[in-house]
Design a protein around this motif. Structure first.
Motif, PDB file in Angstrom:
ATOM      1  N   PRO A   1       3.158 -59.092  -0.515  1.00 13.02           N
ATOM      2  CA  PRO A   1       4.004 -60.001  -1.303  1.00 13.02           C
ATOM      3  C   PRO A   1       5.060 -60.703  -0.453  1.00 13.02           C
ATOM      4  CG  PRO A   1       3.766 -57.888  -2.402  1.00 13.02           C
ATOM      5  CD  PRO A   1       3.125 -57.746  -1.064  1.00 13.02           C
ATOM      6  N   ASP A   2       5.561 -60.008   0.568  1.00 13.90           N
ATOM      7  CA  ASP A   2       6.583 -60.604   1.431  1.00 13.90           C
ATOM      8  C   ASP A   2       6.058 -61.854   2.110  1.00 13.90           C
ATOM      9  OD1 ASP A   2       8.265 -58.637   0.742  1.00 13.90           O
ATOM     10  OD2 ASP A   2       8.016 -57.443   2.590  1.00 13.90           O
ATOM     11  N   VAL A   3       4.851 -61.694   2.670  1.00 10.28           N
ATOM     12  CA  VAL A   3       4.260 -62.823   3.375  1.00 10.28           C
ATOM     13  C   VAL A   3       4.003 -63.965   2.406  1.00 10.28           C
ATOM     14  CG1 VAL A   3       2.197 -63.569   4.621  1.00 10.28           C
ATOM     15  CG2 VAL A   3       3.206 -61.348   5.122  1.00 10.28           C
ATOM     16  N   ARG A   4       3.481 -63.610   1.203  1.00 11.25           N
ATOM     17  CA  ARG A   4       3.150 -64.657   0.243  1.00 11.25           C
ATOM     18  C   ARG A   4       4.397 -65.391  -0.208  1.00 11.25           C
ATOM     19  NH1 ARG A   4      -0.641 -61.987  -4.127  1.00 11.25           N
ATOM     20  NH2 ARG A   4       0.145 -60.054  -3.236  1.00 11.25           N
ATOM     21  N   LYS A   5       5.483 -64.624  -0.366  1.00 14.12           N
ATOM     22  CA  LYS A   5       6.723 -65.245  -0.823  1.00 14.12           C
ATOM     23  C   LYS A   5       7.315 -66.138   0.274  1.00 14.12           C
ATOM     24  CE  LYS A   5      10.916 -63.531  -2.670  1.00 14.12           C
ATOM     25  NZ  LYS A   5      11.655 -62.289  -2.830  1.00 14.12           N
ATOM     26  N   GLN A   6       7.184 -65.662   1.505  1.00  9.69           N
ATOM     27  CA  GLN A   6       7.789 -66.386   2.622  1.00  9.69           C
ATOM     28  C   GLN A   6       7.145 -67.760   2.814  1.00  9.69           C
ATOM     29  OE1 GLN A   6       7.539 -64.230   6.285  1.00  9.69           O
ATOM     30  NE2 GLN A   6       8.617 -65.798   7.435  1.00  9.69           N
ATOM     31  N   TYR A   7       5.822 -67.811   2.686  1.00 11.13           N
ATOM     32  CA  TYR A   7       5.148 -69.074   2.990  1.00 11.13           C
ATOM     33  C   TYR A   7       4.779 -69.874   1.746  1.00 11.13           C
ATOM     34  CZ  TYR A   7       4.914 -67.466   7.763  1.00 11.13           C
ATOM     35  OH  TYR A   7       5.244 -67.051   9.021  1.00 11.13           O
ATOM     36  N   GLY A   8       4.642 -69.211   0.612  1.00  7.52           N
ATOM     37  CA  GLY A   8       4.409 -69.945  -0.628  1.00  7.52           C
ATOM     38  C   GLY A   8       2.966 -70.259  -0.932  1.00  7.52           C
ATOM     39  N   SER A   9       2.261 -70.853   0.024  1.00  2.00           N
ATOM     40  CA  SER A   9       0.874 -71.226  -0.264  1.00  2.00           C
ATOM     41  C   SER A   9       0.001 -70.912   0.938  1.00  2.00           C
ATOM     42  CB  SER A   9       0.795 -72.717  -0.571  1.00  2.00           C
ATOM     43  OG  SER A   9       1.009 -73.451   0.617  1.00  2.00           O
ATOM     44  N   PRO A  10      -1.308 -70.761   0.718  1.00  2.00           N
ATOM     45  CA  PRO A  10      -2.204 -70.474   1.845  1.00  2.00           C
ATOM     46  C   PRO A  10      -2.161 -71.568   2.906  1.00  2.00           C
ATOM     47  CG  PRO A  10      -3.391 -70.350  -0.251  1.00  2.00           C
ATOM     48  CD  PRO A  10      -2.014 -70.792  -0.564  1.00  2.00           C
ATOM     49  N   GLU A  11      -2.011 -72.826   2.446  1.00  2.00           N
ATOM     50  CA  GLU A  11      -1.982 -73.939   3.407  1.00  2.00           C
ATOM     51  C   GLU A  11      -0.788 -73.797   4.342  1.00  2.00           C
ATOM     52  OE1 GLU A  11      -2.385 -74.435   0.114  1.00  2.00           O
ATOM     53  OE2 GLU A  11      -4.525 -74.965   0.146  1.00  2.00           O
ATOM     54  N   ALA A  12       0.353 -73.459   3.736  1.00  2.00           N
ATOM     55  CA  ALA A  12       1.570 -73.330   4.541  1.00  2.00           C
ATOM     56  C   ALA A  12       1.444 -72.162   5.516  1.00  2.00           C
ATOM     57  CB  ALA A  12       2.774 -73.139   3.633  1.00  2.00           C
ATOM     58  N   LEU A  13       0.823 -71.095   5.060  1.00  2.00           N
ATOM     59  CA  LEU A  13       0.680 -69.922   5.933  1.00  2.00           C
ATOM     60  C   LEU A  13      -0.192 -70.263   7.137  1.00  2.00           C
ATOM     61  CD1 LEU A  13       1.035 -66.874   6.473  1.00  2.00           C
ATOM     62  CD2 LEU A  13      -0.961 -66.472   5.063  1.00  2.00           C
ATOM     63  N   ALA A  14      -1.313 -70.921   6.880  1.00  2.00           N
ATOM     64  CA  ALA A  14      -2.212 -71.256   7.979  1.00  2.00           C
ATOM     65  C   ALA A  14      -1.559 -72.224   8.949  1.00  2.00           C
ATOM     66  CB  ALA A  14      -3.499 -71.861   7.431  1.00  2.00           C
ATOM     67  N   LYS A  15      -0.640 -73.035   8.427  1.00  2.00           N
ATOM     68  CA  LYS A  15      -0.029 -74.058   9.269  1.00  2.00           C
ATOM     69  C   LYS A  15       1.170 -73.508  10.033  1.00  2.00           C
ATOM     70  CE  LYS A  15       0.968 -78.922   8.552  1.00  2.00           C
ATOM     71  NZ  LYS A  15       1.314 -79.881   7.501  1.00  2.00           N
ATOM     72  N   LEU A  16       1.966 -72.693   9.348  1.00  2.00           N
ATOM     73  CA  LEU A  16       3.258 -72.331   9.923  1.00  2.00           C
ATOM     74  C   LEU A  16       3.276 -70.984  10.627  1.00  2.00           C
ATOM     75  CD1 LEU A  16       5.563 -73.607   7.063  1.00  2.00           C
ATOM     76  CD2 LEU A  16       5.027 -74.728   9.212  1.00  2.00           C
ATOM     77  N   ALA A  17       2.521 -70.030  10.115  1.00  2.00           N
ATOM     78  CA  ALA A  17       2.553 -68.714  10.749  1.00  2.00           C
ATOM     79  C   ALA A  17       1.870 -68.795  12.103  1.00  2.00           C
ATOM     80  CB  ALA A  17       1.853 -67.693   9.873  1.00  2.00           C
ATOM     81  N   LEU A  18       2.451 -68.114  13.090  1.00  2.00           N
ATOM     82  CA  LEU A  18       1.855 -68.188  14.429  1.00  2.00           C
ATOM     83  C   LEU A  18       0.541 -67.441  14.491  1.00  2.00           C
ATOM     84  CD1 LEU A  18       4.895 -67.925  16.775  1.00  2.00           C
ATOM     85  CD2 LEU A  18       3.337 -69.823  16.489  1.00  2.00           C
ATOM     86  N   SER A  19       0.445 -66.394  13.714  1.00  2.00           N
ATOM     87  CA  SER A  19      -0.826 -65.693  13.653  1.00  2.00           C
ATOM     88  C   SER A  19      -0.976 -65.100  12.268  1.00  2.00           C
ATOM     89  CB  SER A  19      -0.894 -64.609  14.725  1.00  2.00           C
ATOM     90  OG  SER A  19       0.186 -63.722  14.566  1.00  2.00           O
ATOM     91  N   VAL A  20      -2.186 -65.023  11.794  1.00  2.00           N
ATOM     92  CA  VAL A  20      -2.413 -64.496  10.457  1.00  2.00           C
ATOM     93  C   VAL A  20      -3.357 -63.307  10.527  1.00  2.00           C
ATOM     94  CG1 VAL A  20      -2.016 -66.669   9.272  1.00  2.00           C
ATOM     95  CG2 VAL A  20      -4.290 -66.104  10.045  1.00  2.00           C
ATOM     96  N   GLU A  21      -3.199 -62.443   9.575  1.00  2.00           N
ATOM     97  CA  GLU A  21      -4.026 -61.253   9.563  1.00  2.00           C
ATOM     98  C   GLU A  21      -5.449 -61.626   9.163  1.00  2.00           C
ATOM     99  OE1 GLU A  21      -2.355 -58.101   7.323  1.00  2.00           O
ATOM    100  OE2 GLU A  21      -4.041 -56.784   7.697  1.00  2.00           O
ATOM    101  N   VAL A  22      -6.408 -61.085   9.883  1.00  2.00           N
ATOM    102  CA  VAL A  22      -7.803 -61.374   9.560  1.00  2.00           C
ATOM    103  C   VAL A  22      -8.584 -60.063   9.495  1.00  2.00           C
ATOM    104  CG1 VAL A  22      -7.836 -63.683  10.551  1.00  2.00           C
ATOM    105  CG2 VAL A  22      -8.368 -61.735  11.993  1.00  2.00           C
TER     106      VAL A  22
END
Lengths: 166, 176
Positions: free
Chosen positions: B97-118
């Protein structure tokens, strides 16, 4: 400290000409706080900045797992690392002998000097830790061994080790 | 005999050059400093004597954490959202939930986070996709020193299968 000085006011000009020349006023700004803040920032940046780029260690894997590489038995050294970080080594098909990590460097160097064609097969138990691999590969690099390979620890290896340590 | 009192000599030092150099250094440090990008997880690096420098661009970083999670990151933002966008959208509900709240949307996460969990099983496809996007990519593995070897072995097998046979491990320099 720093101060801005402009030309000193020239008194005599005022008396003469009819046109009033705008008089220059001497400005004196105390620059001390400004310079103070600057040095504060300087210290901040000097302390927070890190010049070091992370170091990396290069690893080359064989192109495909299917390719068989023939290595003469006398050139092959097998290093097996158990879950509890104990290290066992053997040449060819000898039975494994235990070695402490601190003595590993000397052992590798000695073996490498005796046989420059030495190839090391590194087998680490899946329950081990990542830093064990890095430490051992680092020892290879330090000892100048460029031919090494990483292989999975099989049941057979575990059996061999169990026989030795019991 | 009366003592002769020495008059105090007032000292005036011209501080201008000192301040000049101060400013010069300030500008230098301000321009060269790079702030550490926010990291998704804290990684404690292992030590080695190796001295290769990490390349500055075209880096694909696979991060392995202590608790067997894998993060994939690319340094170019465009490539990152192209490569990771789909996976992030699919996995959105699994992120904390922390990550989801921080970035808001999947698009933003893929764009802004330096690395994402896979997921480990998504990794081969992602690696191939990333290499198609940028063939010059250098693969770098950043593992925590207490990460399990098992997961590292899996990752190395995947790298081997996807024909990435040359990669770098990030380490700290050991002094001695």
């Amino acid at each position: 400290m720093g101060a801005v000085d402009s030309a000193a006011p020239r008194g005599h000009e005022k008396k003469k000409g009819k046109k009033r020349k705008p008089r220059r006023i001497g400005i004196r700004i105390d620059m001390t706080p400004f310079v103070d803040i600057t040095f504060l920032l300087l210290t901040f940046f000097m302390l927070t900045t890190t010049m070091v780029q992370p170091q990396t260690m290069e690893i080359n894997l064989p192109p495909s797992a299917d390719v068989k590489v023939e290595v003469a038995e006398s050139n092959l050294m097998t290093l097996r690392i158990k879950e509890d970080a104990s290290i066992f080594w053997n040449m060819g098909i000898e039975s494994p002998k235990r070695v402490e990590f601190d003595n590993l460097k000397a052992l590798l160097r000695e073996r490498h000097e005796q046989n420059p064609k030495l190839t090391v097969l590194l087998k680490i138990d899946r329950g081990g830790k990542y830093h064990m691999m890095v430490d051992i590969i680092d020892e290879f690099n330090v000892a100048g061994i460029s031919r090494f390979s990483i292989a999975p620890m099989l049941e057979l290896d575990l059996k061999v080790l169990a026989k030795v340590s019991s | 005999m009366p003592k002769i009192k020495k008059g105090r000599v007032s000292i005036r030092i011209d501080m201008t050059p000192f301040v000049d150099i101060g400013f010069l250094l300030l500008t230098f440090f301000m321009l060269t400093t790079q702030f550490k990008p926010p990291e998704e997880v804290v990684i404690e690096l292992p030590f080695s004597h190796s001295q290769y420098k990490l390349p500055e661009s075209d880096v694909m970083m696979i991060t392995i954490t202590k608790d067997d999670r894998i993060f994939l990151g690319l340094d170019a933002q465009g490539a990152r959202s192209r490569v990771l966008g789909e996976v992030v959208k699919r996995n959105w509900d699994y992120y904390s939930p922390d990550v989801r709240k921080q970035y808001g949307s999947p698009e933003a996460l893929a764009k802004l986070a330096l690395s994402v969990e896979v997921n480990v099983k998504d990794l081969p496809d992602l690696l191939i996709k990333a290499r198609i996007t940028n063939p010059k990519l250098r693969t770098v593995v950043k593992g925590d020193k207490d990460a399990n070897y098992g997961i590292t072995e899996d990752v190395m097998n995947i790298l081997q299968k996807t024909q990435i046979t040359r990669f770098n491990l990030i380490t700290n320099l050991e002094h001695n």
